[in-house]
Structures are given as structure tokens and as C-alpha cells.
Design a protein around this motif. Structure first.
Motif, PDB file in Angstrom:
ATOM      1  N   PHE A 269       0.815  -1.214   0.000  1.00 36.96           N
ATOM      2  CA  PHE A 269       0.000   0.000   0.000  1.00 36.96           C
ATOM      3  C   PHE A 269       0.852   1.269   0.000  1.00 36.96           C
ATOM      4  CE2 PHE A 269      -3.068  -3.117   1.547  1.00 36.96           C
ATOM      5  CZ  PHE A 269      -4.182  -2.791   0.791  1.00 36.96           C
ATOM      6  N   LYS A 270       2.181   1.092   0.107  1.00 41.10           N
ATOM      7  CA  LYS A 270       3.119   2.229   0.148  1.00 41.10           C
ATOM      8  C   LYS A 270       2.738   3.205   1.261  1.00 41.10           C
ATOM      9  CE  LYS A 270       4.411   1.614  -4.585  1.00 41.10           C
ATOM     10  NZ  LYS A 270       4.081   1.828  -5.925  1.00 41.10           N
ATOM     11  N   GLN A 271       2.360   2.626   2.407  1.00 38.86           N
ATOM     12  CA  GLN A 271       1.996   3.399   3.593  1.00 38.86           C
ATOM     13  C   GLN A 271       3.016   3.079   4.683  1.00 38.86           C
ATOM     14  OE1 GLN A 271      -0.725   5.582   4.079  1.00 38.86           O
ATOM     15  NE2 GLN A 271      -0.785   5.457   1.864  1.00 38.86           N
ATOM     16  N   TRP A 272       4.027   3.933   4.837  1.00 36.03           N
ATOM     17  CA  TRP A 272       5.093   3.637   5.796  1.00 36.03           C
ATOM     18  C   TRP A 272       4.589   3.683   7.232  1.00 36.03           C
ATOM     19  CZ3 TRP A 272       6.399   2.145   1.569  1.00 36.03           C
ATOM     20  CH2 TRP A 272       7.679   1.813   1.187  1.00 36.03           C
ATOM     21  N   VAL A 273       3.620   4.522   7.514  1.00 37.65           N
ATOM     22  CA  VAL A 273       3.011   4.573   8.847  1.00 37.65           C
ATOM     23  C   VAL A 273       1.560   4.142   8.689  1.00 37.65           C
ATOM     24  CG1 VAL A 273       2.412   6.030  10.807  1.00 37.65           C
ATOM     25  CG2 VAL A 273       4.546   6.460   9.558  1.00 37.65           C
ATOM     26  N   CYS A 274       1.220   3.007   9.288  1.00 36.39           N
ATOM     27  CA  CYS A 274      -0.163   2.543   9.160  1.00 36.39           C
ATOM     28  C   CYS A 274      -0.534   1.624  10.321  1.00 36.39           C
ATOM     29  CB  CYS A 274      -0.395   1.844   7.825  1.00 36.39           C
ATOM     30  SG  CYS A 274       0.480   0.299   7.590  1.00 36.39           S
ATOM     31  N   GLY A 275      -1.801   1.372  10.432  1.00 37.39           N
ATOM     32  CA  GLY A 275      -2.316   0.472  11.454  1.00 37.39           C
ATOM     33  C   GLY A 275      -3.400  -0.402  10.861  1.00 37.39           C
ATOM     34  N   PHE A 276      -3.491  -1.618  11.378  1.00 38.75           N
ATOM     35  CA  PHE A 276      -4.511  -2.550  10.902  1.00 38.75           C
ATOM     36  C   PHE A 276      -4.741  -3.592  11.984  1.00 38.75           C
ATOM     37  CE2 PHE A 276      -0.354  -3.598   9.240  1.00 38.75           C
ATOM     38  CZ  PHE A 276      -0.169  -4.906   9.644  1.00 38.75           C
ATOM     39  N   ASP A 277      -5.787  -4.386  11.814  1.00 40.28           N
ATOM     40  CA  ASP A 277      -6.125  -5.432  12.778  1.00 40.28           C
ATOM     41  C   ASP A 277      -5.653  -6.786  12.268  1.00 40.28           C
ATOM     42  OD1 ASP A 277      -7.413  -3.458  14.189  1.00 40.28           O
ATOM     43  OD2 ASP A 277      -9.420  -4.087  13.629  1.00 40.28           O
ATOM     44  N   LEU A 278      -5.070  -7.559  13.160  1.00 38.85           N
ATOM     45  CA  LEU A 278      -4.706  -8.950  12.888  1.00 38.85           C
ATOM     46  C   LEU A 278      -5.641  -9.832  13.707  1.00 38.85           C
ATOM     47  CD1 LEU A 278      -0.813  -9.062  13.241  1.00 38.85           C
ATOM     48  CD2 LEU A 278      -2.092  -9.709  11.229  1.00 38.85           C
ATOM     49  N   LEU A 279      -6.203 -10.836  13.088  1.00 41.99           N
ATOM     50  CA  LEU A 279      -7.019 -11.796  13.815  1.00 41.99           C
ATOM     51  C   LEU A 279      -6.245 -13.099  13.910  1.00 41.99           C
ATOM     52  CD1 LEU A 279     -10.507 -11.150  12.190  1.00 41.99           C
ATOM     53  CD2 LEU A 279      -9.515 -10.099  14.219  1.00 41.99           C
ATOM     54  N   ARG A 280      -5.997 -13.540  15.113  1.00 45.23           N
ATOM     55  CA  ARG A 280      -5.262 -14.791  15.310  1.00 45.23           C
ATOM     56  C   ARG A 280      -6.257 -15.932  15.450  1.00 45.23           C
ATOM     57  NH1 ARG A 280      -0.405 -13.223  19.515  1.00 45.23           N
ATOM     58  NH2 ARG A 280       1.104 -12.698  17.897  1.00 45.23           N
ATOM     59  N   VAL A 281      -6.056 -16.963  14.628  1.00 41.87           N
ATOM     60  CA  VAL A 281      -6.940 -18.125  14.629  1.00 41.87           C
ATOM     61  C   VAL A 281      -6.157 -19.275  15.238  1.00 41.87           C
ATOM     62  CG1 VAL A 281      -8.318 -19.656  13.193  1.00 41.87           C
ATOM     63  CG2 VAL A 281      -8.064 -17.261  12.565  1.00 41.87           C
ATOM     64  N   GLN A 282      -6.692 -19.846  16.311  1.00 44.03           N
ATOM     65  CA  GLN A 282      -5.977 -20.861  17.064  1.00 44.03           C
ATOM     66  C   GLN A 282      -5.862 -22.208  16.350  1.00 44.03           C
ATOM     67  OE1 GLN A 282      -6.659 -20.447  21.098  1.00 44.03           O
ATOM     68  NE2 GLN A 282      -4.610 -21.195  21.341  1.00 44.03           N
ATOM     69  N   GLU A 283      -6.926 -22.638  15.647  1.00 48.38           N
ATOM     70  CA  GLU A 283      -6.969 -24.000  15.134  1.00 48.38           C
ATOM     71  C   GLU A 283      -5.835 -24.379  14.206  1.00 48.38           C
ATOM     72  OE1 GLU A 283     -10.343 -23.089  11.752  1.00 48.38           O
ATOM     73  OE2 GLU A 283     -10.836 -23.294  13.867  1.00 48.38           O
ATOM     74  N   ASN A 284      -5.359 -23.447  13.370  1.00 48.94           N
ATOM     75  CA  ASN A 284      -4.235 -23.785  12.501  1.00 48.94           C
ATOM     76  C   ASN A 284      -3.084 -22.798  12.659  1.00 48.94           C
ATOM     77  OD1 ASN A 284      -5.333 -21.605  11.268  1.00 48.94           O
ATOM     78  ND2 ASN A 284      -5.751 -22.583   9.311  1.00 48.94           N
ATOM     79  N   ASP A 285      -3.062 -22.117  13.806  1.00 48.91           N
ATOM     80  CA  ASP A 285      -1.978 -21.206  14.156  1.00 48.91           C
ATOM     81  C   ASP A 285      -1.702 -20.193  13.045  1.00 48.91           C
ATOM     82  OD1 ASP A 285      -0.147 -20.261  16.009  1.00 48.91           O
ATOM     83  OD2 ASP A 285       1.509 -21.405  15.128  1.00 48.91           O
TER      84      ASP A 285
END
Length: 173
Positions: free
Chosen positions: A152-168
Motif C-alpha cells: 500500500f506504500k503506507q510507511w506509517v499505518c495500522g490494521f487489525d490482525l485476527l489470530r486463529v488458534q486452530e491452525n496457528d
């Protein structure tokens, strides 16, 4: 994919069929639970529709108001028809969301918080700030962040990560 005005993909001829535990949009079947997000990224009124096997209903997520970030509505089972929405599979995260912040492709900081889907209550500390905990990212999550920054050529950015346990694994939303 969108319904309502069709603004999501320029197609005003969307075919949306609703059933008890799924929707069918232009031939694509999406089973409950699923997420309905407004196409407008500034609109944070997100709905999660639950299957009848879980009691049905709809959890509505919204920008934090006081100590609330979501409400459950047991009698709402039909999708909204008043605008354009994106529909996607609901990803179970065992009650935690990871907020990722980057500065360039080589630096990132991540914090976990209680997901608004848990009970709708925002946990706050004595100063009234939302409780968050530092997170150690996996090598794969760091690579996801690097690719987002570069893509995205965005050096400063934020986003959400969703961690899924079943397959790490992790997903970005």
C-alpha cells in the motif's frame, strides 16, 4: 460484494436471497455466522449474523461509546437493505483482537485487546484508557505487516490482525 445501492462494485443488479442460516448473493453462498461491513470504511457500524443453531440474532459493533462497543439483538436475523455492504466469513479469535502499527517495513508494534464480539464491554484501566497488552508477533505476522506496508506504500499505518488458534494462522481485516 454489496447489496442495497450496489455502490461496492458498480453493479446495481445484485441478487440477494436470504435463508435461515445463510445468504446467497449473485450465486455465492455465505453461511452464518458472517460479517456485514458497510462499503464506506468510515462507517464502523458492523453486524455479525448468527446461525439458528447458536440462537440466531445479530451482534452490532460500533465505535466505542463509554464502556460499550457492541450490542446483541436476538430478534434481528435479516441483513440490512439500506446501503452497500461487504459480506465475509466470521473469524473466531478466542476473544482477542490484535492491533498492529507499523513505521516502515521493518518496524511494527502490536497490542491485544478484548474483542468487541465477546460481551460488548470495553475494559478500561484506572485512567479510563482501554486495556491493551503488548504482543510478540510471529515471523509470519511480521511478514504480513511488511507486505502491507510495501503493497500500500503506507510507511506509517495500522490494521487489525485476527489470530486463529486452530491452525496457528493470522488474518488481516
Amino acid at each position: 460484494v454489496s447489496s442495497g445501492s450496489g455502490c461496492g462494485n458498480g453493479n446495481n443488479d445484485q441478487e440477494l436471497a436470504e435463508h435461515d442460516d445463510h445468504i446467497e448473493l449473485n450465486g455465492i453462498v455465505i453461511h452464518k455466522p458472517f460479517v456485514e461491513k458497510p462499503v464506506d470504511a468510515d462507517d464502523h457500524n458492523i453486524s455479525i449474523y448468527l446461525p439458528s443453531s447458536a440462537g440466531g440474532g445479530c451482534k452490532k459493533l460500533f465505535r466505542k461509546v463509554g464502556d460499550r462497543s457492541s450490542e446483541f439483538y436476538p430478534d434481528i436475523n435479516e441483513v440490512r437493505r439500506d446501503g452497500s455492504y461487504i459480506y465475509e466469513e466470521f473469524v473466531e479469535t478466542q476473544g482477542t483482537d490484535v492491533k498492529m502499527y507499523t513505521v516502515g517495513p521493518e518496524y511494527g508494534h502490536a497490542e491485544a485487546r478484548k474483542s468487541p464480539t465477546v460481551d460488548g464491554r470495553v475494559e478500561r484501566n484506572a485512567d479510563g484508557k482501554e486495556v491493551r497488552f503488548p504482543v510478540i508477533l510471529t515471523v509470519r505476522e511480521k511478514e504480513i505487516a511488511r507486505r502491507i506496508v510495501l503493497g500500500f506504500k503506507q510507511w506509517v499505518c495500522g490494521f487489525d490482525l485476527l489470530r486463529v488458534q486452530e491452525n496457528d494462522s493470522s488474518a488481516v481485516v
